[in-house]
Design an enzyme around this catalytic site. Structure first.
Site, PDB file in Angstrom:
ATOM      1  N   GLU A 191       5.344   3.578 -12.843  1.00 32.13           N
ATOM      2  CA  GLU A 191       6.448   3.117 -11.992  1.00 32.13           C
ATOM      3  C   GLU A 191       5.916   2.536 -10.683  1.00 32.13           C
ATOM      4  O   GLU A 191       6.103   3.107  -9.612  1.00 32.13           O
ATOM      5  CB  GLU A 191       7.453   4.245 -11.766  1.00 32.13           C
ATOM      6  N   TYR A 241       2.189   3.856  10.313  1.00 30.57           N
ATOM      7  CA  TYR A 241       1.052   4.466   9.610  1.00 30.57           C
ATOM      8  C   TYR A 241      -0.310   4.035  10.153  1.00 30.57           C
ATOM      9  O   TYR A 241      -1.330   4.423   9.594  1.00 30.57           O
ATOM     10  CB  TYR A 241       1.052   4.053   8.135  1.00 30.57           C
ATOM     11  N   ARG A 266       5.152  -0.828   9.030  1.00 33.89           N
ATOM     12  CA  ARG A 266       3.959  -0.124   8.534  1.00 33.89           C
ATOM     13  C   ARG A 266       2.827   0.028   9.559  1.00 33.89           C
ATOM     14  O   ARG A 266       2.270   1.114   9.691  1.00 33.89           O
ATOM     15  CB  ARG A 266       3.408  -0.808   7.262  1.00 33.89           C
ATOM     16  N   CYS A 289      10.805  -2.877  23.342  1.00 36.05           N
ATOM     17  CA  CYS A 289      10.383  -2.278  24.614  1.00 36.05           C
ATOM     18  C   CYS A 289       9.694  -0.948  24.337  1.00 36.05           C
ATOM     19  O   CYS A 289      10.208   0.123  24.673  1.00 36.05           O
ATOM     20  CB  CYS A 289      11.588  -2.095  25.522  1.00 36.05           C
ATOM     21  N   ARG A 305       4.230  -1.250  -5.061  1.00 33.93           N
ATOM     22  CA  ARG A 305       3.304  -2.051  -4.257  1.00 33.93           C
ATOM     23  C   ARG A 305       2.493  -3.031  -5.100  1.00 33.93           C
ATOM     24  O   ARG A 305       2.301  -4.176  -4.722  1.00 33.93           O
ATOM     25  CB  ARG A 305       2.356  -1.088  -3.528  1.00 33.93           C
TER      26      ARG A 305
HETATM   27  N1  LLP Z   1       7.547   6.471  -7.924  1.00 32.35           N
HETATM   28  C1  LLP Z   1       7.906   7.348  -6.975  1.00 32.35           C
HETATM   29  C2  LLP Z   1       8.589   8.576  -7.369  1.00 32.35           C
HETATM   30  C3  LLP Z   1       7.637   7.080  -5.619  1.00 32.35           C
HETATM   31  O1  LLP Z   1       7.993   7.951  -4.694  1.00 32.35           O
HETATM   32  C4  LLP Z   1       6.988   5.855  -5.276  1.00 32.35           C
HETATM   33  C5  LLP Z   1       6.681   5.533  -3.887  1.00 32.35           C
HETATM   34  C6  LLP Z   1       6.649   4.963  -6.305  1.00 32.35           C
HETATM   35  C7  LLP Z   1       6.931   5.302  -7.630  1.00 32.35           C
HETATM   36  C8  LLP Z   1       5.984   3.636  -6.057  1.00 32.35           C
HETATM   37  O2  LLP Z   1       4.743   3.814  -5.473  1.00 32.35           O
HETATM   38  P1  LLP Z   1       3.735   2.578  -5.286  1.00 32.35           P
HETATM   39  O3  LLP Z   1       3.406   2.050  -6.666  1.00 32.35           O
HETATM   40  O4  LLP Z   1       4.443   1.561  -4.484  1.00 32.35           O
HETATM   41  O5  LLP Z   1       2.570   3.171  -4.614  1.00 32.35           O
HETATM   42  N2  LLP Z   1       6.074   3.389   2.709  1.00 32.35           N
HETATM   43  C9  LLP Z   1       4.728   3.698   2.263  1.00 32.35           C
HETATM   44  C10 LLP Z   1       4.692   3.945   0.765  1.00 32.35           C
HETATM   45  C11 LLP Z   1       5.602   5.070   0.346  1.00 32.35           C
HETATM   46  C12 LLP Z   1       5.622   5.254  -1.151  1.00 32.35           C
HETATM   47  C13 LLP Z   1       6.822   6.051  -1.519  1.00 32.35           C
HETATM   48  N3  LLP Z   1       6.965   6.313  -2.919  1.00 32.35           N
HETATM   49  C14 LLP Z   1       3.809   2.538   2.654  1.00 32.35           C
HETATM   50  O6  LLP Z   1       4.295   1.560   3.194  1.00 32.35           O
HETATM   51  O7  LLP Z   1       2.601   2.635   2.460  1.00 32.35           O
END
Ligand code: LLP
Length: 417
Positions: A276, A318, A314, A347, A279
């Site tokens: 799933e 982070y 981001r 600001c 990114r």
């Molecule tokens: N599945 C679940 C249950 C998740 O919680 C997430 C991401 C994904 C799939 C997808 O993950 P990916 O393939 O995108 O790594 N805002 C943070 C990333 C938070 C990810 C949250 N969950 C950032 O900008 O690095």
């Protein structure tokens, strides 16, 4: 994105044309890049384990045009809330095309998930009774915490292990499935999501091994069949210039190798292998175009743009790195460079979000382009200081179209009573 004669293009559309047509700040997505990302991932796994399915983690970019594009490629939707389920349903996803992997669910979430007949990846055993109040699900999956997690970006993207709020400790997983069997549920899956933005292929094989070593014995002792095994998202992209892209062929080779071995060892049949990602599919297909409004020589040199922490959260949230290009200047024949700090308009001192970067000499009126903004970009933006949300544009086969209009004063005020 490409740079030709110093000018920045998305497919064949110039950044300047987009900025003139739609204004800045502006999110831009390249449709072909998203398709390529999907097809590369699909092919890498499917050729090695044909029962393979991608559910797009819509939280990473909820624009309907992007979700639709991925659904057309064959993706299901991985949703995190009642509203994401409503959105997926509205776009035509049905039943088992929707995974529901939310955290800390409320009653509305349960009701919407049950109504859509989504596949629940339940985050805790305590949630089962609450789900059953909405009827017995056809299929049930639990989110297991395999006690290992990782992220190349920052600690908050580590989603498993003892500090993580997600999932059922793997030692307690059998109890959860036993309770589901007692409740009369007959079809099962299992899910984990251990971390986001990982670029080491070995890691995915390691977590897959751990998950299968957890569910293999459960399948035997409870005499149940796992129809799908969902290893989550987490496939990373490089953000800094020295990071290497994830070798997806190698990842698929290693993961499917252990998958086949463990499936045979525990006699699990031919379960579907599910991922799933968010990114990996959309991250490097998205950019933000911003305009330089002011340049300030203070104790250091600040370049004031309309891209701030409110537009792309981001970096400030982070400490994440995003590459920056300057239209008409980011090329070798513009060697005149200087060290500057890029800021937004908020600001807040935190809004100096790219510190001490070496960039070509920037002037007021220049356009800057921030890369790798397709995932967790627009979705995490907010209208702070009255600086409202950007517009979004999709570039596809040389054509561009607005896929979300810019937030207006009326939209902003419209929520108040
Ligand atoms: N599945 C679940 C249950 C998740 O919680 C997430 C991401 C994904 C799939 C997808 O993950 P990916 O393939 O995108 O790594 N805002 C943070 C990333 C938070 C990810 C949250 N969950 C950032 O900008 O690095």
């Amino acid at each position: 994105m490409k740079i030709k004669d110093s000018k920045i293009y998305f497919e064949d559309v110039a950044a300047e044309e987009l900025a003139k047509t739609y204004g800045t700040p502006l999110y831009v997505y390249e449709a072909n890049r998203i398709r390529d990302n999907y097809r590369r991932l699909q092919k890498a796994f499917q050729t090695r384990w044909p029962q393979f399915k991608i559910y797009y983690a819509v939280k990473s970019n909820t624009n309907p045009a992007i979700i639709r594009l991925l659904m057309e490629e064959g993706a299901g939707c991985d949703c995190a809330s009642a509203n994401e389920i409503r959105l997926a349903t509205k776009l035509g996803a049905k039943g088992e095309e929707i995974l529901f992997s939310g955290n800390n669910l409320n009653e509305e979430d349960f009701a919407e998930g049950a109504k859509a007949k989504a596949l629940f990846n339940l985050d805790d055993l305590s949630l089962l009774d609450r789900l059953l109040k909405h009827g017995k699900p056809e299929v049930l999956s639990f989110r297991v915490n395999p006690a290992i997690g990782k992220s190349n970006v920052h600690d908050s993207d580590v989603m498993a292990g003892k500090q993580a709020k997600f999932g059922i400790p793997w030692e307690k997983a059998e109890e959860a499935y036993a309770k589901a069997v007692d409740a009369g549920i007959k079809r099962f899956g299992v899910h984990m999501m251990t971390g986001s933005c990982v670029t080491e292929p070995d890691y995915f094989a390691e977590i897959t091994t751990k998950l299968l070593d957890c569910v293999g014995p459960i399948a035997k002792s409870l005499n149940i069949k796992f129809e799908f095994i969902d290893i989550g998202g987490g496939f990373g992209i490089p953000y800094t210039p020295d990071e290497k892209p994830l070798d997806i062929e190698k990842t698929a080779t290693l993961v499917t190798k252990v998958f086949k071995e463990k499936v045979a060892q525990y006699q699990l049949g031919e379960p579907q292998l599910v991922v799933e990602p968010g990114r990996y599919l959309v991250g490097d297909a998205g950019f933000v175009i911003g305009r330089v409004h002011a340049i300030k020589e203070s104790y250091k040199k600040f370049v004031g743009t309309d891209i701030g922490m409110n537009i792309l959260a981001r970096p400030v949230l982070y400490g994440a790195y995003h590459g920056i290009f300057v239209d008409k200047k980011s090329e070798a024949r513009n060697p005149k460079s200087e060290i500057v700090t890029i800021t937004g308009q908020a600001c807040e001192n935190a809004d100096a979000w790219a510190k001490d970067r070496e960039l070509p000499k920037i002037e007021v009126g220049d356009l800057i382009v921030v890369e790798n903004a397709g995932a967790y970009g627009y979705v995490m933006s907010y209208p702070y200081n009255g600086r409202l949300r950007a517009a979004e544009v999709l570039v596809d086969q040389g054509k561009h179209k607005l896929i979300r209009r810019r937030e207006t004063f009326e939209d902003w005020l419209g929520l108040t009573i």
